[in-house]
Structures are given as C-alpha cells and as structure tokens.
Design a protein around this motif. Structure first.
Motif, PDB file in Angstrom:
ATOM      1  N   SER A   1       0.822  -1.206   0.000  1.00  0.00           N
ATOM      2  CA  SER A   1       0.000   0.000   0.000  1.00  0.00           C
ATOM      3  C   SER A   1       0.858   1.259   0.000  1.00  0.00           C
ATOM      4  O   SER A   1       0.526   2.259  -0.647  1.00  0.00           O
ATOM      5  N   ARG A   2       1.979   1.201   0.727  1.00  0.00           N
ATOM      6  CA  ARG A   2       2.864   2.356   0.779  1.00  0.00           C
ATOM      7  C   ARG A   2       3.564   2.574  -0.560  1.00  0.00           C
ATOM      8  O   ARG A   2       3.751   3.722  -0.989  1.00  0.00           O
ATOM      9  N   ILE A   3       3.916   1.484  -1.229  1.00  0.00           N
ATOM     10  CA  ILE A   3       4.526   1.591  -2.556  1.00  0.00           C
ATOM     11  C   ILE A   3       3.549   2.249  -3.528  1.00  0.00           C
ATOM     12  O   ILE A   3       3.903   3.149  -4.299  1.00  0.00           O
ATOM     13  N   SER A   4       2.283   1.809  -3.485  1.00  0.00           N
ATOM     14  CA  SER A   4       1.258   2.367  -4.371  1.00  0.00           C
ATOM     15  C   SER A   4       1.044   3.855  -4.082  1.00  0.00           C
ATOM     16  O   SER A   4       0.924   4.673  -5.000  1.00  0.00           O
ATOM     17  N   GLU A   5       1.011   4.199  -2.806  1.00  0.00           N
ATOM     18  CA  GLU A   5       0.826   5.602  -2.429  1.00  0.00           C
ATOM     19  C   GLU A   5       1.988   6.459  -2.914  1.00  0.00           C
ATOM     20  O   GLU A   5       1.786   7.595  -3.376  1.00  0.00           O
ATOM     21  N   THR A   6       3.196   5.929  -2.827  1.00  0.00           N
ATOM     22  CA  THR A   6       4.374   6.685  -3.259  1.00  0.00           C
ATOM     23  C   THR A   6       4.320   6.995  -4.744  1.00  0.00           C
ATOM     24  O   THR A   6       4.610   8.116  -5.170  1.00  0.00           O
ATOM     25  N   VAL A   7       3.932   6.009  -5.548  1.00  0.00           N
ATOM     26  CA  VAL A   7       3.819   6.233  -6.991  1.00  0.00           C
ATOM     27  C   VAL A   7       2.703   7.227  -7.282  1.00  0.00           C
ATOM     28  O   VAL A   7       2.836   8.105  -8.149  1.00  0.00           O
ATOM     29  N   SER A   8       1.603   7.133  -6.549  1.00  0.00           N
ATOM     30  CA  SER A   8       0.496   8.075  -6.732  1.00  0.00           C
ATOM     31  C   SER A   8       0.922   9.497  -6.394  1.00  0.00           C
ATOM     32  O   SER A   8       0.542  10.459  -7.077  1.00  0.00           O
ATOM     33  N   GLU A   9       1.708   9.646  -5.335  1.00  0.00           N
ATOM     34  CA  GLU A   9       2.204  10.964  -4.944  1.00  0.00           C
ATOM     35  C   GLU A   9       3.104  11.548  -6.037  1.00  0.00           C
ATOM     36  O   GLU A   9       3.054  12.742  -6.322  1.00  0.00           O
ATOM     37  N   LEU A  10       3.907  10.686  -6.648  1.00  0.00           N
ATOM     38  CA  LEU A  10       4.770  11.139  -7.740  1.00  0.00           C
ATOM     39  C   LEU A  10       3.939  11.567  -8.942  1.00  0.00           C
ATOM     40  O   LEU A  10       4.222  12.601  -9.576  1.00  0.00           O
ATOM     41  N   GLU A  11       2.886  10.808  -9.245  1.00  0.00           N
ATOM     42  CA  GLU A  11       2.006  11.161 -10.362  1.00  0.00           C
ATOM     43  C   GLU A  11       1.305  12.498 -10.096  1.00  0.00           C
ATOM     44  O   GLU A  11       1.153  13.331 -11.003  1.00  0.00           O
ATOM     45  N   THR A  12       0.894  12.683  -8.854  1.00  0.00           N
ATOM     46  CA  THR A  12       0.239  13.947  -8.496  1.00  0.00           C
ATOM     47  C   THR A  12       1.201  15.113  -8.666  1.00  0.00           C
ATOM     48  O   THR A  12       0.831  16.175  -9.197  1.00  0.00           O
ATOM     49  N   TYR A  13       2.432  14.940  -8.227  1.00  0.00           N
ATOM     50  CA  TYR A  13       3.432  16.005  -8.347  1.00  0.00           C
ATOM     51  C   TYR A  13       3.703  16.334  -9.817  1.00  0.00           C
ATOM     52  O   TYR A  13       3.807  17.504 -10.199  1.00  0.00           O
ATOM     53  N   LEU A  14       3.781  15.295 -10.662  1.00  0.00           N
ATOM     54  CA  LEU A  14       4.079  15.507 -12.077  1.00  0.00           C
ATOM     55  C   LEU A  14       2.856  15.943 -12.876  1.00  0.00           C
ATOM     56  O   LEU A  14       2.981  16.530 -13.953  1.00  0.00           O
ATOM     57  N   GLY A  15       1.666  15.610 -12.347  1.00  0.00           N
ATOM     58  CA  GLY A  15       0.442  15.947 -13.053  1.00  0.00           C
ATOM     59  C   GLY A  15       0.157  15.039 -14.229  1.00  0.00           C
ATOM     60  O   GLY A  15      -0.564  15.423 -15.155  1.00  0.00           O
ATOM     61  N   ILE A  16       0.694  13.830 -14.208  1.00  0.00           N
ATOM     62  CA  ILE A  16       0.471  12.860 -15.279  1.00  0.00           C
ATOM     63  C   ILE A  16       0.280  11.472 -14.677  1.00  0.00           C
ATOM     64  O   ILE A  16       0.627  11.230 -13.525  1.00  0.00           O
ATOM     65  N   THR A  17      -0.286  10.573 -15.482  1.00  0.00           N
ATOM     66  CA  THR A  17      -0.416   9.180 -15.079  1.00  0.00           C
ATOM     67  C   THR A  17       0.768   8.399 -15.637  1.00  0.00           C
ATOM     68  O   THR A  17       1.040   8.441 -16.839  1.00  0.00           O
ATOM     69  N   LEU A  18       1.472   7.717 -14.756  1.00  0.00           N
ATOM     70  CA  LEU A  18       2.648   6.961 -15.168  1.00  0.00           C
ATOM     71  C   LEU A  18       2.331   5.497 -15.446  1.00  0.00           C
ATOM     72  O   LEU A  18       2.945   4.877 -16.309  1.00  0.00           O
ATOM     73  N   LEU A  19       1.355   4.954 -14.701  1.00  0.00           N
ATOM     74  CA  LEU A  19       1.043   3.532 -14.792  1.00  0.00           C
ATOM     75  C   LEU A  19      -0.454   3.307 -14.954  1.00  0.00           C
ATOM     76  O   LEU A  19      -1.262   3.965 -14.292  1.00  0.00           O
ATOM     77  N   TYR A  20      -0.803   2.376 -15.844  1.00  0.00           N
ATOM     78  CA  TYR A  20      -2.162   1.861 -15.881  1.00  0.00           C
ATOM     79  C   TYR A  20      -2.212   0.686 -14.913  1.00  0.00           C
ATOM     80  O   TYR A  20      -1.395  -0.229 -14.982  1.00  0.00           O
ATOM     81  N   ARG A  21      -3.190   0.678 -14.034  1.00  0.00           N
ATOM     82  CA  ARG A  21      -3.286  -0.361 -13.017  1.00  0.00           C
ATOM     83  C   ARG A  21      -4.522  -1.217 -13.249  1.00  0.00           C
ATOM     84  O   ARG A  21      -5.618  -0.687 -13.457  1.00  0.00           O
ATOM     85  N   THR A  22      -4.341  -2.536 -13.234  1.00  0.00           N
ATOM     86  CA  THR A  22      -5.467  -3.464 -13.231  1.00  0.00           C
ATOM     87  C   THR A  22      -5.250  -4.428 -12.077  1.00  0.00           C
ATOM     88  O   THR A  22      -4.232  -4.378 -11.392  1.00  0.00           O
ATOM     89  N   THR A  23      -6.208  -5.287 -11.859  1.00  0.00           N
ATOM     90  CA  THR A  23      -6.076  -6.247 -10.753  1.00  0.00           C
ATOM     91  C   THR A  23      -5.016  -7.294 -11.046  1.00  0.00           C
ATOM     92  O   THR A  23      -4.548  -7.972 -10.132  1.00  0.00           O
ATOM     93  N   ARG A  24      -4.602  -7.408 -12.321  1.00  0.00           N
ATOM     94  CA  ARG A  24      -3.675  -8.472 -12.681  1.00  0.00           C
ATOM     95  C   ARG A  24      -2.279  -7.971 -13.045  1.00  0.00           C
ATOM     96  O   ARG A  24      -1.304  -8.692 -12.893  1.00  0.00           O
ATOM     97  N   LYS A  25      -2.173  -6.739 -13.534  1.00  0.00           N
ATOM     98  CA  LYS A  25      -0.849  -6.266 -13.924  1.00  0.00           C
ATOM     99  C   LYS A  25      -0.839  -4.747 -14.007  1.00  0.00           C
ATOM    100  O   LYS A  25      -1.874  -4.078 -13.934  1.00  0.00           O
ATOM    101  N   ILE A  26       0.374  -4.218 -14.159  1.00  0.00           N
ATOM    102  CA  ILE A  26       0.547  -2.794 -14.375  1.00  0.00           C
ATOM    103  C   ILE A  26       1.203  -2.599 -15.741  1.00  0.00           C
ATOM    104  O   ILE A  26       1.956  -3.453 -16.211  1.00  0.00           O
ATOM    105  N   THR A  27       0.894  -1.469 -16.375  1.00  0.00           N
ATOM    106  CA  THR A  27       1.438  -1.157 -17.693  1.00  0.00           C
ATOM    107  C   THR A  27       1.837   0.310 -17.728  1.00  0.00           C
ATOM    108  O   THR A  27       1.108   1.167 -17.226  1.00  0.00           O
ATOM    109  N   LEU A  28       2.963   0.589 -18.327  1.00  0.00           N
ATOM    110  CA  LEU A  28       3.416   1.975 -18.457  1.00  0.00           C
ATOM    111  C   LEU A  28       2.568   2.735 -19.467  1.00  0.00           C
ATOM    112  O   LEU A  28       2.231   2.210 -20.539  1.00  0.00           O
ATOM    113  N   THR A  29       2.214   3.955 -19.131  1.00  0.00           N
ATOM    114  CA  THR A  29       1.603   4.855 -20.108  1.00  0.00           C
ATOM    115  C   THR A  29       2.709   5.367 -21.022  1.00  0.00           C
ATOM    116  O   THR A  29       3.902   5.141 -20.780  1.00  0.00           O
ATOM    117  N   ASN A  30       2.337   6.090 -22.076  1.00  0.00           N
ATOM    118  CA  ASN A  30       3.357   6.658 -22.962  1.00  0.00           C
ATOM    119  C   ASN A  30       4.264   7.610 -22.197  1.00  0.00           C
ATOM    120  O   ASN A  30       5.486   7.594 -22.354  1.00  0.00           O
TER     121      ASN A  30
END
Length: 302
Positions: free
Chosen positions: A32-61
């Motif tokens: 949960s802390r790892i997920s929050e850290t990535v979310s905080e980074l996305e918020t700071y950058l103002g972009i989505t870095l990862l697509y998240r599903t229940t089975r895997k993650i995928t990088l956005t462009n």
C-alpha cells in the motif's frame, strides 16, 4: 527534491519487478505504501505513469519516457557508488541475471557462488531458463547466451567455448556394433533435446563434414533429463562436457566417435548498453571471463 528522488526510485522498482507487491518485497515496504508513493509522484508531475489493473501494471506513454530518464539517473548514481565500491574492493549492490537452464549444475553456477562468497555485499537473483528472455522488459542486468549472437544494440563479451560430447549408456552401446562414422548412428535411438536441431554435424580429423539424424523416441526440454535418460540406456545423445565427463567417470556413459569433433558453442555475456548497474555488471563479466569459467589446466569450459 530528495523525496521526489526516492519516489522515482520506487517507481522504477515497480516497473522492474512488474507489480507493487513484488517491489514492496524488494524494498521492504508495505504494498500500500509503494502504491501511495507512486500516486504521490504522479500527483506532483500531473500525469499518469502507470495503468493499473487487478492483474498487472502497464506503463503509459508518458510513463515510458519518464522511466527511461529515471533509469538513466539511477544508472549514473549506481555507477558512481560502484566506482567508489571498486576502490574499496568491496562492491555493493544486486545483480539480476539469466543463465541457460542446461548450465544450472555447471561451472557458471559455481562461478556465481564463488563471486558471491568473494563479495558478500553483492546479492544475486538468477533465472535459469533455456527460453529467450528480454533483458530490458525482464529487468535483467546481464544474460548468458550460448551459440551465435544476433546483431543487437546489447553489449557482449565472449567468455569461453562450450565443449560437447557424443555419449550413450554403456549397456546400450555394448548391445550395438561400434560406430565408425556419424552415418552409422542413423539407426540408433536418440534422446532428443528440444532446443537442439534434429540433425547433428560432425567434423573429421581431415576436415570432412558429415551429418547424422537419428530417430528419437524421447524428447525432453531439460539437459539434466537427457543425462539421466542416457544413464538409463535409452539411446545416444550429446551432452555438455561437464555432464559427459561426470557420466564417463562414473562408468555409466561411454563416449562415441571420439575422433569426430562436434562444433563448439560460444558462451557469451550480454547486457544492455546502459545497464543500471554498469560497474557491478562489468565487474562480474570480467570475473567470468578471466577466472570464473575455465579450468586452469586446460583453459576450456568444463
């Protein structure tokens, strides 16, 4: 800025490991802390870095572009650390490597153990597989490959020549007429290794090339299984010399057509041009090339 650097490092680890859970295990934090850290980074950058599903993650462009920059930053930082470590003769870090499964019980695995004992602050994650792996997508720092290398942007260094030996179970061979040339083996039973061609090419002492293609009742994808089946007198096969020598020494196997040579296979270390652990990778490759693979008495790979 320091907090953002930490967030970037965790983001890269998530991508390398392929999931928040795996990254959390690697760095010793809760998923949960790892997920929050990535979310905080996305918020700071103002972009989505990862697509998240229940089975895997995928990088956005945008995530792919940013990941490449983060990897470059971490590579430079780790190279600096490794340079300092090299000066102190006590390298620190982790190496994720892949080795062909048929070499799992051979000198390469012994070399990993020797290097790890010599450098106790270096941790290894080793994948044993005979199937092709993508170094970049798999997060590998280095791969051992056998055979002819294809042209690529990867860095490489030849480590040794792999010797191969034609063998059969003693009882099986004694029940047949001793072969004088490769074509005499066409009516023998063969134990087929799936990653090898059905046709085997031999070279005589005069340079004559002759091929043999035998019938295989059993085909397997494990060289250890090939070895075991040969000792069970199931037919003729080709083994790496370190396995063939073991069976011959035990009296279970016999070498066939010793006057005919099998082509050697090049053993190569391959790594990305911009490895994140460049200095540590090069240190290990140098070790393998200079002392990790060869017997001192003959200079050949066992």
């Amino acid at each position: 800025m320091i907090d953002h650097l930490r967030q970037m490092a965790i983001f890269a680890r998530v991508v390398d490991e392929g999931s928040f859970r795996a990254a959390a295990k690697d760095v010793g934090l809760a998923p949960s802390r790892i997920s929050e850290t990535v979310s905080e980074l996305e918020t700071y950058l103002g972009i989505t870095l990862l697509y998240r599903t229940t089975r895997k993650i995928t990088l956005t462009n945008e995530g792919r572009i940013f990941y490449a920059r983060v990897v470059e930053m971490m590579r430079s930082a780790e190279a600096g650390l490794n340079e300092l470590n090299a000066l102190s003769l006590d390298p620190v870090g982790a190496l994720r490597i892949s080795i062909p499964a048929f070499l799992a019980t051979g000198p390469l695995s012994t070399a990993v153990a020797v290097f790890a004992k010599r450098h106790p602050n270096v941790a290894f994650s080793v994948a044993y597989t005979d199937h092709p792996l993508d170094l970049i997508d798999g997060g590998f720092d280095m791969s051992i490959r056998v055979g002819w290398l294809e042209d690529s942007s990867m860095m490489s260094r030849k480590l040794a020549n792999g010797q191969r030996v034609l063998v059969a179970g003693v009882d099986y061979a004694q029940g047949r007429k001793s072969p004088k040339r490769p074509s005499d083996l066409d009516d023998w039973d063969w134990i087929r290794y799936q990653q090898r061609s059905d046709t085997t090419e031999f070279i005589s002492s005069t340079g004559k090339v002759e091929k043999a293609t035998g019938n295989a009742q059993i085909e397997v994808d494990s060289i250890d299984a090939v070895y075991h089946l040969a000792t069970q007198n199931m037919g003729v096969t080709i083994l790496p010399s370190f396995l063939a020598d073991r069976g011959i020494a035990s009296g279970e196997l016999i070498q066939l057509l010793p006057e005919w040579e099998l082509s050697e296979l090049g053993i190569y270390a391959v790594w990305p041009d911009k490895s994140r652990r460049e200095s540590l990778t090069l240190l290990f490759v140098r070790f393998l090339a200079e002392e990790g693979l060869c017997h001192p008495e003959d200079g050949k790979m066992a």
